[in-house]
Design a protein around this motif. Structure first.
Motif, PDB file in Angstrom:
ATOM      1  N   VAL A  36      20.288  -6.310   4.904  1.00  0.00           N
ATOM      2  CA  VAL A  36      20.932  -7.428   5.597  1.00  0.00           C
ATOM      3  C   VAL A  36      20.205  -7.723   6.918  1.00  0.00           C
ATOM      4  N   GLU A  37      19.805  -6.686   7.642  1.00  0.00           N
ATOM      5  CA  GLU A  37      19.079  -6.887   8.903  1.00  0.00           C
ATOM      6  C   GLU A  37      17.712  -7.521   8.655  1.00  0.00           C
ATOM      7  N   PHE A  38      17.008  -7.080   7.617  1.00  0.00           N
ATOM      8  CA  PHE A  38      15.712  -7.695   7.300  1.00  0.00           C
ATOM      9  C   PHE A  38      15.890  -9.176   6.963  1.00  0.00           C
ATOM     10  N   VAL A  39      16.939  -9.490   6.230  1.00  0.00           N
ATOM     11  CA  VAL A  39      17.227 -10.881   5.867  1.00  0.00           C
ATOM     12  C   VAL A  39      17.519 -11.694   7.133  1.00  0.00           C
ATOM     13  N   ARG A  40      18.297 -11.122   8.033  1.00  0.00           N
ATOM     14  CA  ARG A  40      18.605 -11.806   9.300  1.00  0.00           C
ATOM     15  C   ARG A  40      17.329 -12.066  10.094  1.00  0.00           C
ATOM     16  N   ARG A  41      16.472 -11.045  10.189  1.00  0.00           N
ATOM     17  CA  ARG A  41      15.211 -11.187  10.934  1.00  0.00           C
ATOM     18  C   ARG A  41      14.291 -12.226  10.305  1.00  0.00           C
ATOM     19  N   ALA A  42      14.427 -12.423   9.012  1.00  0.00           N
ATOM     20  CA  ALA A  42      13.616 -13.434   8.314  1.00  0.00           C
ATOM     21  C   ALA A  42      14.153 -14.847   8.542  1.00  0.00           C
ATOM     22  N   GLY A  43      15.263 -14.936   9.270  1.00  0.00           N
ATOM     23  CA  GLY A  43      15.807 -16.255   9.595  1.00  0.00           C
ATOM     24  C   GLY A  43      16.825 -16.783   8.605  1.00  0.00           C
ATOM     25  N   LEU A  44      17.304 -15.915   7.719  1.00  0.00           N
ATOM     26  CA  LEU A  44      18.310 -16.331   6.748  1.00  0.00           C
ATOM     27  C   LEU A  44      19.668 -15.800   7.175  1.00  0.00           C
ATOM     28  N   SER A  45      20.650 -16.643   7.291  1.00  0.00           N
ATOM     29  CA  SER A  45      22.004 -16.237   7.662  1.00  0.00           C
ATOM     30  C   SER A  45      22.863 -16.219   6.406  1.00  0.00           C
ATOM     31  N   LEU A  46      22.822 -15.092   5.703  1.00  0.00           N
ATOM     32  CA  LEU A  46      23.445 -15.053   4.389  1.00  0.00           C
ATOM     33  C   LEU A  46      24.602 -14.068   4.283  1.00  0.00           C
ATOM     34  N   GLY A  47      24.653 -13.038   5.094  1.00  0.00           N
ATOM     35  CA  GLY A  47      25.734 -12.065   5.027  1.00  0.00           C
ATOM     36  C   GLY A  47      25.515 -11.018   3.952  1.00  0.00           C
ATOM     37  N   GLU A  48      26.292  -9.949   4.011  1.00  0.00           N
ATOM     38  CA  GLU A  48      26.112  -8.818   3.108  1.00  0.00           C
ATOM     39  C   GLU A  48      26.469  -9.130   1.664  1.00  0.00           C
ATOM     40  N   ASP A  49      27.384 -10.074   1.431  1.00  0.00           N
ATOM     41  CA  ASP A  49      27.776 -10.392   0.058  1.00  0.00           C
ATOM     42  C   ASP A  49      26.635 -11.002  -0.750  1.00  0.00           C
ATOM     43  N   ILE A  50      25.576 -11.446  -0.081  1.00  0.00           N
ATOM     44  CA  ILE A  50      24.423 -12.028  -0.769  1.00  0.00           C
ATOM     45  C   ILE A  50      23.702 -10.994  -1.630  1.00  0.00           C
ATOM     46  N   LEU A  51      23.865  -9.695  -1.323  1.00  0.00           N
ATOM     47  CA  LEU A  51      23.141  -8.639  -2.021  1.00  0.00           C
ATOM     48  C   LEU A  51      23.473  -8.563  -3.509  1.00  0.00           C
ATOM     49  N   ASP A  52      24.609  -9.091  -3.902  1.00  0.00           N
ATOM     50  CA  ASP A  52      25.003  -9.083  -5.305  1.00  0.00           C
ATOM     51  C   ASP A  52      24.815 -10.437  -5.982  1.00  0.00           C
ATOM     52  N   ASP A  53      24.131 -11.353  -5.312  1.00  0.00           N
ATOM     53  CA  ASP A  53      23.900 -12.690  -5.864  1.00  0.00           C
ATOM     54  C   ASP A  53      22.490 -12.754  -6.453  1.00  0.00           C
ATOM     55  N   PRO A  54      22.363 -12.799  -7.783  1.00  0.00           N
ATOM     56  CA  PRO A  54      21.040 -12.793  -8.410  1.00  0.00           C
ATOM     57  C   PRO A  54      20.199 -14.041  -8.130  1.00  0.00           C
ATOM     58  N   VAL A  55      20.799 -15.067  -7.574  1.00  0.00           N
ATOM     59  CA  VAL A  55      20.033 -16.245  -7.174  1.00  0.00           C
ATOM     60  C   VAL A  55      19.187 -15.918  -5.943  1.00  0.00           C
ATOM     61  N   TRP A  56      19.674 -14.999  -5.106  1.00  0.00           N
ATOM     62  CA  TRP A  56      19.003 -14.640  -3.856  1.00  0.00           C
ATOM     63  C   TRP A  56      18.275 -13.309  -3.905  1.00  0.00           C
ATOM     64  N   VAL A  57      18.842 -12.316  -4.608  1.00  0.00           N
ATOM     65  CA  VAL A  57      18.299 -10.952  -4.558  1.00  0.00           C
ATOM     66  C   VAL A  57      18.040 -10.412  -5.958  1.00  0.00           C
ATOM     67  N   ARG A  58      16.851  -9.818  -6.131  1.00  0.00           N
ATOM     68  CA  ARG A  58      16.528  -9.098  -7.371  1.00  0.00           C
ATOM     69  C   ARG A  58      16.326  -7.629  -7.010  1.00  0.00           C
ATOM     70  N   TRP A  59      17.058  -6.767  -7.691  1.00  0.00           N
ATOM     71  CA  TRP A  59      16.929  -5.317  -7.536  1.00  0.00           C
ATOM     72  C   TRP A  59      16.010  -4.830  -8.644  1.00  0.00           C
ATOM     73  N   LYS A  60      14.867  -4.237  -8.280  1.00  0.00           N
ATOM     74  CA  LYS A  60      13.894  -3.785  -9.267  1.00  0.00           C
ATOM     75  C   LYS A  60      13.847  -2.260  -9.309  1.00  0.00           C
ATOM     76  N   GLY A  61      13.826  -1.717 -10.518  1.00  0.00           N
ATOM     77  CA  GLY A  61      13.587  -0.298 -10.683  1.00  0.00           C
ATOM     78  C   GLY A  61      14.687   0.599 -10.169  1.00  0.00           C
ATOM     79  N   GLY A  62      15.852   0.456 -10.657  1.00  0.00           N
ATOM     80  CA  GLY A  62      16.973   1.304 -10.251  1.00  0.00           C
ATOM     81  C   GLY A  62      18.221   0.482 -10.041  1.00  0.00           C
ATOM     82  N   ARG A  63      19.311   1.186  -9.834  1.00  0.00           N
ATOM     83  CA  ARG A  63      20.597   0.516  -9.626  1.00  0.00           C
ATOM     84  C   ARG A  63      20.640  -0.160  -8.258  1.00  0.00           C
TER      85      ARG A  63
END
Length: 70
Positions: A36-63
């Protein structure tokens, strides 16, 4: 499938997961808060709930949300 802007890669042997935002390495995350902090530093104001949104985040190689060493 369209490319997502945030990719959380497989955990490394020492623990933590490399995070790439818009094709730029953002850092090594050890928890969701780090991502979430890296996302904020990148200039995106998305909040922690974005982590489960596959439109925004892809989790590779593990849960999602698992940062333990491989």
């Amino acid at each position: 499938m369209a490319e997502v802007p945030i990719v959380v890669h497989r955990a490394i042997a020492q623990g933590g997961r490399p995070v790439v935002i818009r094709n730029e390495v953002a850092g090594l995350a050890h928890c969701d808060g780090d991502v979430v902090e890296f996302v904020r530093r990148a200039g995106l104001s998305l909040g922690e709930d974005i982590l489960d949104d596959p439109v925004w985040v892809r989790w590779k190689g593990g849960r999602a949300h698992d940062y333990e060493a491989v």
